[in-house]
Design a protein around this motif. Structure first.
Motif, PDB file in Angstrom:
ATOM      1  N   ALA A   1       0.795  -1.225   0.000  1.00 47.53           N
ATOM      2  CA  ALA A   1       0.000   0.000   0.000  1.00 47.53           C
ATOM      3  C   ALA A   1       0.827   1.274   0.000  1.00 47.53           C
ATOM      4  O   ALA A   1       0.360   2.300  -0.454  1.00 47.53           O
ATOM      5  CB  ALA A   1      -0.941   0.001   1.200  1.00 47.53           C
ATOM      6  N   ASN A   2       2.053   1.240   0.504  1.00 46.61           N
ATOM      7  CA  ASN A   2       2.832   2.462   0.630  1.00 46.61           C
ATOM      8  C   ASN A   2       3.687   2.790  -0.582  1.00 46.61           C
ATOM      9  O   ASN A   2       4.390   3.783  -0.567  1.00 46.61           O
ATOM     10  CB  ASN A   2       3.712   2.376   1.880  1.00 46.61           C
ATOM     11  N   THR A   3       3.665   1.975  -1.617  1.00 48.65           N
ATOM     12  CA  THR A   3       4.456   2.245  -2.805  1.00 48.65           C
ATOM     13  C   THR A   3       3.594   2.966  -3.825  1.00 48.65           C
ATOM     14  O   THR A   3       2.763   2.366  -4.479  1.00 48.65           O
ATOM     15  CB  THR A   3       5.005   0.933  -3.403  1.00 48.65           C
ATOM     16  N   ARG A   4       3.810   4.262  -3.951  1.00 51.73           N
ATOM     17  CA  ARG A   4       3.035   5.090  -4.869  1.00 51.73           C
ATOM     18  C   ARG A   4       3.831   5.295  -6.152  1.00 51.73           C
ATOM     19  O   ARG A   4       5.017   5.635  -6.107  1.00 51.73           O
ATOM     20  CB  ARG A   4       2.732   6.453  -4.242  1.00 51.73           C
ATOM     21  N   ILE A   5       3.184   5.079  -7.285  1.00 55.99           N
ATOM     22  CA  ILE A   5       3.857   5.205  -8.574  1.00 55.99           C
ATOM     23  C   ILE A   5       2.990   6.041  -9.507  1.00 55.99           C
ATOM     24  O   ILE A   5       1.793   5.799  -9.639  1.00 55.99           O
ATOM     25  CB  ILE A   5       4.146   3.824  -9.188  1.00 55.99           C
ATOM     26  N   ASP A   6       3.611   7.021 -10.146  1.00 54.42           N
ATOM     27  CA  ASP A   6       2.940   7.830 -11.170  1.00 54.42           C
ATOM     28  C   ASP A   6       3.320   7.276 -12.534  1.00 54.42           C
ATOM     29  O   ASP A   6       4.469   6.896 -12.761  1.00 54.42           O
ATOM     30  CB  ASP A   6       3.394   9.296 -11.091  1.00 54.42           C
ATOM     31  N   TRP A   7       2.352   7.270 -13.472  1.00 51.30           N
ATOM     32  CA  TRP A   7       2.597   6.820 -14.844  1.00 51.30           C
ATOM     33  C   TRP A   7       2.090   7.908 -15.759  1.00 51.30           C
ATOM     34  O   TRP A   7       0.910   8.236 -15.746  1.00 51.30           O
ATOM     35  CB  TRP A   7       1.861   5.513 -15.084  1.00 51.30           C
ATOM     36  N   LYS A   8       3.003   8.480 -16.550  1.00 48.49           N
ATOM     37  CA  LYS A   8       2.575   9.474 -17.532  1.00 48.49           C
ATOM     38  C   LYS A   8       3.075   9.056 -18.904  1.00 48.49           C
ATOM     39  O   LYS A   8       4.081   8.366 -19.032  1.00 48.49           O
ATOM     40  CB  LYS A   8       3.073  10.876 -17.171  1.00 48.49           C
ATOM     41  N   GLU A   9       2.334   9.491 -19.915  1.00 41.63           N
ATOM     42  CA  GLU A   9       2.710   9.190 -21.289  1.00 41.63           C
ATOM     43  C   GLU A   9       3.075  10.488 -21.975  1.00 41.63           C
ATOM     44  O   GLU A   9       2.325  11.458 -21.942  1.00 41.63           O
ATOM     45  CB  GLU A   9       1.553   8.506 -22.014  1.00 41.63           C
ATOM     46  N   THR A  10       4.246  10.512 -22.576  1.00 42.61           N
ATOM     47  CA  THR A  10       4.684  11.647 -23.369  1.00 42.61           C
ATOM     48  C   THR A  10       4.664  11.203 -24.836  1.00 42.61           C
ATOM     49  O   THR A  10       4.474  10.011 -25.109  1.00 42.61           O
ATOM     50  CB  THR A  10       6.113  12.082 -22.972  1.00 42.61           C
ATOM     51  N   PRO A  11       4.868  12.114 -25.766  1.00 45.07           N
ATOM     52  CA  PRO A  11       4.904  11.680 -27.170  1.00 45.07           C
ATOM     53  C   PRO A  11       6.013  10.660 -27.461  1.00 45.07           C
ATOM     54  O   PRO A  11       5.883   9.860 -28.376  1.00 45.07           O
ATOM     55  CB  PRO A  11       5.154  12.979 -27.943  1.00 45.07           C
ATOM     56  N   GLU A  12       7.076  10.667 -26.647  1.00 47.15           N
ATOM     57  CA  GLU A  12       8.207   9.779 -26.903  1.00 47.15           C
ATOM     58  C   GLU A  12       8.223   8.517 -26.050  1.00 47.15           C
ATOM     59  O   GLU A  12       8.838   7.528 -26.425  1.00 47.15           O
ATOM     60  CB  GLU A  12       9.536  10.516 -26.644  1.00 47.15           C
ATOM     61  N   ALA A  13       7.605   8.548 -24.859  1.00 45.54           N
ATOM     62  CA  ALA A  13       7.776   7.416 -23.936  1.00 45.54           C
ATOM     63  C   ALA A  13       6.681   7.370 -22.879  1.00 45.54           C
ATOM     64  O   ALA A  13       5.925   8.320 -22.695  1.00 45.54           O
ATOM     65  CB  ALA A  13       9.132   7.531 -23.242  1.00 45.54           C
ATOM     66  N   HIS A  14       6.645   6.241 -22.177  1.00 42.89           N
ATOM     67  CA  HIS A  14       5.852   6.084 -20.959  1.00 42.89           C
ATOM     68  C   HIS A  14       6.843   6.240 -19.811  1.00 42.89           C
ATOM     69  O   HIS A  14       7.894   5.592 -19.808  1.00 42.89           O
ATOM     70  CB  HIS A  14       5.187   4.706 -20.898  1.00 42.89           C
ATOM     71  N   VAL A  15       6.522   7.106 -18.849  1.00 39.74           N
ATOM     72  CA  VAL A  15       7.442   7.401 -17.750  1.00 39.74           C
ATOM     73  C   VAL A  15       6.760   7.045 -16.429  1.00 39.74           C
ATOM     74  O   VAL A  15       5.653   7.501 -16.148  1.00 39.74           O
ATOM     75  CB  VAL A  15       7.858   8.888 -17.758  1.00 39.74           C
ATOM     76  N   PHE A  16       7.437   6.213 -15.636  1.00 40.43           N
ATOM     77  CA  PHE A  16       6.955   5.796 -14.323  1.00 40.43           C
ATOM     78  C   PHE A  16       7.870   6.411 -13.276  1.00 40.43           C
ATOM     79  O   PHE A  16       9.094   6.349 -13.407  1.00 40.43           O
ATOM     80  CB  PHE A  16       6.994   4.268 -14.192  1.00 40.43           C
ATOM     81  N   LYS A  17       7.279   7.002 -12.232  1.00 39.19           N
ATOM     82  CA  LYS A  17       8.063   7.565 -11.134  1.00 39.19           C
ATOM     83  C   LYS A  17       7.538   6.999  -9.827  1.00 39.19           C
ATOM     84  O   LYS A  17       6.342   7.026  -9.569  1.00 39.19           O
ATOM     85  CB  LYS A  17       7.970   9.087 -11.113  1.00 39.19           C
ATOM     86  N   ALA A  18       8.468   6.497  -9.016  1.00 44.25           N
ATOM     87  CA  ALA A  18       8.112   5.895  -7.732  1.00 44.25           C
ATOM     88  C   ALA A  18       8.919   6.557  -6.630  1.00 44.25           C
ATOM     89  O   ALA A  18      10.139   6.708  -6.752  1.00 44.25           O
ATOM     90  CB  ALA A  18       8.403   4.397  -7.753  1.00 44.25           C
ATOM     91  N   ASP A  19       8.233   6.958  -5.563  1.00 45.78           N
ATOM     92  CA  ASP A  19       8.907   7.486  -4.386  1.00 45.78           C
ATOM     93  C   ASP A  19       9.353   6.320  -3.518  1.00 45.78           C
ATOM     94  O   ASP A  19       8.518   5.583  -2.991  1.00 45.78           O
ATOM     95  CB  ASP A  19       7.975   8.395  -3.584  1.00 45.78           C
ATOM     96  N   LEU A  20      10.660   6.161  -3.383  1.00 49.13           N
ATOM     97  CA  LEU A  20      11.224   5.068  -2.596  1.00 49.13           C
ATOM     98  C   LEU A  20      12.265   5.628  -1.630  1.00 49.13           C
ATOM     99  O   LEU A  20      13.464   5.326  -1.737  1.00 49.13           O
ATOM    100  CB  LEU A  20      11.863   4.020  -3.516  1.00 49.13           C
ATOM    101  N   PRO A  21      11.833   6.451  -0.672  1.00 51.82           N
ATOM    102  CA  PRO A  21      12.797   7.088   0.226  1.00 51.82           C
ATOM    103  C   PRO A  21      13.556   6.067   1.070  1.00 51.82           C
ATOM    104  O   PRO A  21      12.994   5.091   1.542  1.00 51.82           O
ATOM    105  CB  PRO A  21      11.918   7.981   1.110  1.00 51.82           C
ATOM    106  N   GLY A  22      14.835   6.322   1.201  1.00 51.17           N
ATOM    107  CA  GLY A  22      15.667   5.469   2.037  1.00 51.17           C
ATOM    108  C   GLY A  22      16.161   4.198   1.380  1.00 51.17           C
ATOM    109  O   GLY A  22      16.909   3.446   1.983  1.00 51.17           O
ATOM    110  N   LEU A  23      15.755   3.942   0.132  1.00 51.34           N
ATOM    111  CA  LEU A  23      16.211   2.732  -0.555  1.00 51.34           C
ATOM    112  C   LEU A  23      17.374   3.051  -1.478  1.00 51.34           C
ATOM    113  O   LEU A  23      17.423   4.116  -2.086  1.00 51.34           O
ATOM    114  CB  LEU A  23      15.081   2.109  -1.372  1.00 51.34           C
TER     115      LEU A  23
END
Length: 156
Positions: free
Chosen positions: A47-69
């Motif tokens: 539940a605590n792993t939040r991931i954003d997924w956005k699509e740009t004209p060139e790629a799909h970009v995923f960003k995950a907040d993983l503090p301390g890892l």
């Protein structure tokens, strides 16, 4: 749309595998515990792993907040069927014999998130980087070839 498994049933964005390209119908009311008997015990770790997924004209970009890892504690994989899997483990802090804990709010344990990638992705060119506790995974898209249009002269 096909939903395989939710990490947190109260968070509509916490899907482990989300396939927006899958056809209908789907059973939105299927019990999660029928398909996953260990679901309840896994929920807190996922539940605590939040991931954003956005699509740009060139790629799909995923960003995950993983503090301390560290990057060595995170694994990024692409499975068959174009499934991007991000997993890892946050270790629990070692307890010393003389320590007295007043509160433990930071989560620890394994996490796993899965996303079905669309057909227009180049799964062999996935790149991942980690900076300041933020994992960024970039999946390039194939160039969409525009159909060639040829003008036809009309004769009289």
């Amino acid at each position: 749309m096909s939903i395989i498994r939710r990490s947190n049933i109260f968070d509509p964005f916490s899907l482990d595998v989300w396939d927006p390209f899958q056809g209908f119908p789907f059973d939105a009311f299927r019990s999660l515990t029928e398909s996953r008997p260990t679901f309840a015990s896994e929920t807190s770790a996922f539940a605590n792993t939040r991931i954003d997924w956005k699509e740009t004209p060139e790629a799909h970009v995923f960003k995950a907040d993983l503090p301390g890892l560290k990057k060595e504690e995170v694994k990024v994989e692409v499975e068959e069927g174009r499934v991007l899997q991000i997993s890892g483990e946050r270790s629990r802090e070692k307890e010393e014999k003389n320590d007295k804990w007043h509160r433990v709010e930071r989560s620890s344990g394994k996490f796993l998130r899965r996303f079905r990638l669309p057909e227009n992705t180049k799964v062999d060119q996935v790149k991942a980087s980690m900076e300041n506790g933020v994992l960024t995974v970039t999946v390039p898209k194939e160039e969409v070839k525009k159909p060639e249009v040829k003008a036809i002269e009309i004769s009289s």
